[in-house]
Design a protein around this motif. Structure first.
Motif, mmCIF file in Angstrom:
data_model
loop_
_atom_site.group_PDB
_atom_site.id
_atom_site.type_symbol
_atom_site.label_atom_id
_atom_site.label_comp_id
_atom_site.label_asym_id
_atom_site.label_seq_id
_atom_site.Cartn_x
_atom_site.Cartn_y
_atom_site.Cartn_z
ATOM 1 N N SER A 38 -35.685 30.821 -119.116
ATOM 2 C CA SER A 38 -34.284 30.578 -119.470
ATOM 3 C C SER A 38 -33.925 31.295 -120.761
ATOM 4 C CB SER A 38 -34.024 29.071 -119.615
ATOM 5 O OG SER A 38 -34.209 28.434 -118.381
ATOM 6 N N THR A 39 -34.869 31.315 -121.718
ATOM 7 C CA THR A 39 -34.623 32.010 -122.980
ATOM 8 C C THR A 39 -34.454 33.512 -122.740
ATOM 9 O OG1 THR A 39 -35.892 30.346 -124.193
ATOM 10 C CG2 THR A 39 -35.545 32.447 -125.301
ATOM 11 N N ASN A 40 -35.295 34.079 -121.868
ATOM 12 C CA ASN A 40 -35.162 35.504 -121.538
ATOM 13 C C ASN A 40 -33.813 35.791 -120.889
ATOM 14 O OD1 ASN A 40 -37.667 36.161 -122.541
ATOM 15 N ND2 ASN A 40 -38.703 36.006 -120.568
ATOM 16 N N GLU A 41 -33.411 34.911 -119.971
ATOM 17 C CA GLU A 41 -32.122 35.089 -119.299
ATOM 18 C C GLU A 41 -30.985 34.985 -120.315
ATOM 19 O OE1 GLU A 41 -31.897 32.681 -115.765
ATOM 20 O OE2 GLU A 41 -29.740 33.011 -115.622
ATOM 21 N N LEU A 42 -31.095 34.011 -121.225
ATOM 22 C CA LEU A 42 -30.082 33.844 -122.270
ATOM 23 C C LEU A 42 -29.996 35.091 -123.134
ATOM 24 C CD1 LEU A 42 -28.148 32.020 -123.942
ATOM 25 C CD2 LEU A 42 -30.151 31.250 -125.212
ATOM 26 N N ASN A 43 -31.147 35.616 -123.541
ATOM 27 C CA ASN A 43 -31.162 36.823 -124.378
ATOM 28 C C ASN A 43 -30.559 38.018 -123.642
ATOM 29 O OD1 ASN A 43 -32.211 35.641 -126.662
ATOM 30 N ND2 ASN A 43 -34.327 35.975 -126.051
ATOM 31 N N ASN A 44 -30.847 38.134 -122.348
ATOM 32 C CA ASN A 44 -30.246 39.222 -121.567
ATOM 33 C C ASN A 44 -28.726 39.099 -121.516
ATOM 34 O OD1 ASN A 44 -32.652 40.471 -120.995
ATOM 35 N ND2 ASN A 44 -32.936 39.442 -119.027
#
Ligand SMILES: [Zn+2]
Length: 118
Positions: A38-44
């Motif tokens: 989820s953090t990776n998706e948020l950063n993207n």
């Protein structure tokens, strides 16, 4: 007899407790993996938002964003300058062994066969 009963009961409790802990750790691992995804998706998404904002408003940014937009423009200029410098070096490379001009990306000198890329 009572000792053995107590022992087996205690052992059973420890065993259940250990199984519970393994389950807890497994759950924590799954949760951590989901947090990471989820953090990776948020950063993207934040990256996309920033790029879209820059593309649309860099020429007249909100005063709060002006410094960041200016820094981005400066970095783009720096990257372009460095890329041009690297391209120029590659386009004007000479073999250290025989001094013949070599083509960019060549692994070996076409004249003497000297290895060019380490
Ligand atoms: Zn050479």
């Amino acid at each position: 007899m009572s000792f053995f009963n107590d022992f087996s009961q205690t052992f059973s409790q420890i065993s259940k407790s250990a199984t519970g802990k393994v389950k807890d750790m497994s759950s924590v691992s799954k949760i951590n993996k989901e947090i990471e995804e989820s953090t990776n998706e948020l950063n993207n998404l934040l990256n996309m938002l920033g790029r879209k904002y820059y593309e649309k408003f860099a020429s007249s940014p909100d005063p709060e964003m002006a410094d960041i937009c200016l820094s981005i423009s400066d970095l783009c200029g720096k990257i372009n300058t460095l890329q041009a410098e690297a391209d120029s070096i590659k386009a004007n490379a000479y073999c250290p062994a025989c001094g013949e001009k070599v083509a960019p990306g060549d692994a070996f000198c076409a004249n003497c066969g000297h290895k060019l890329i380490v």
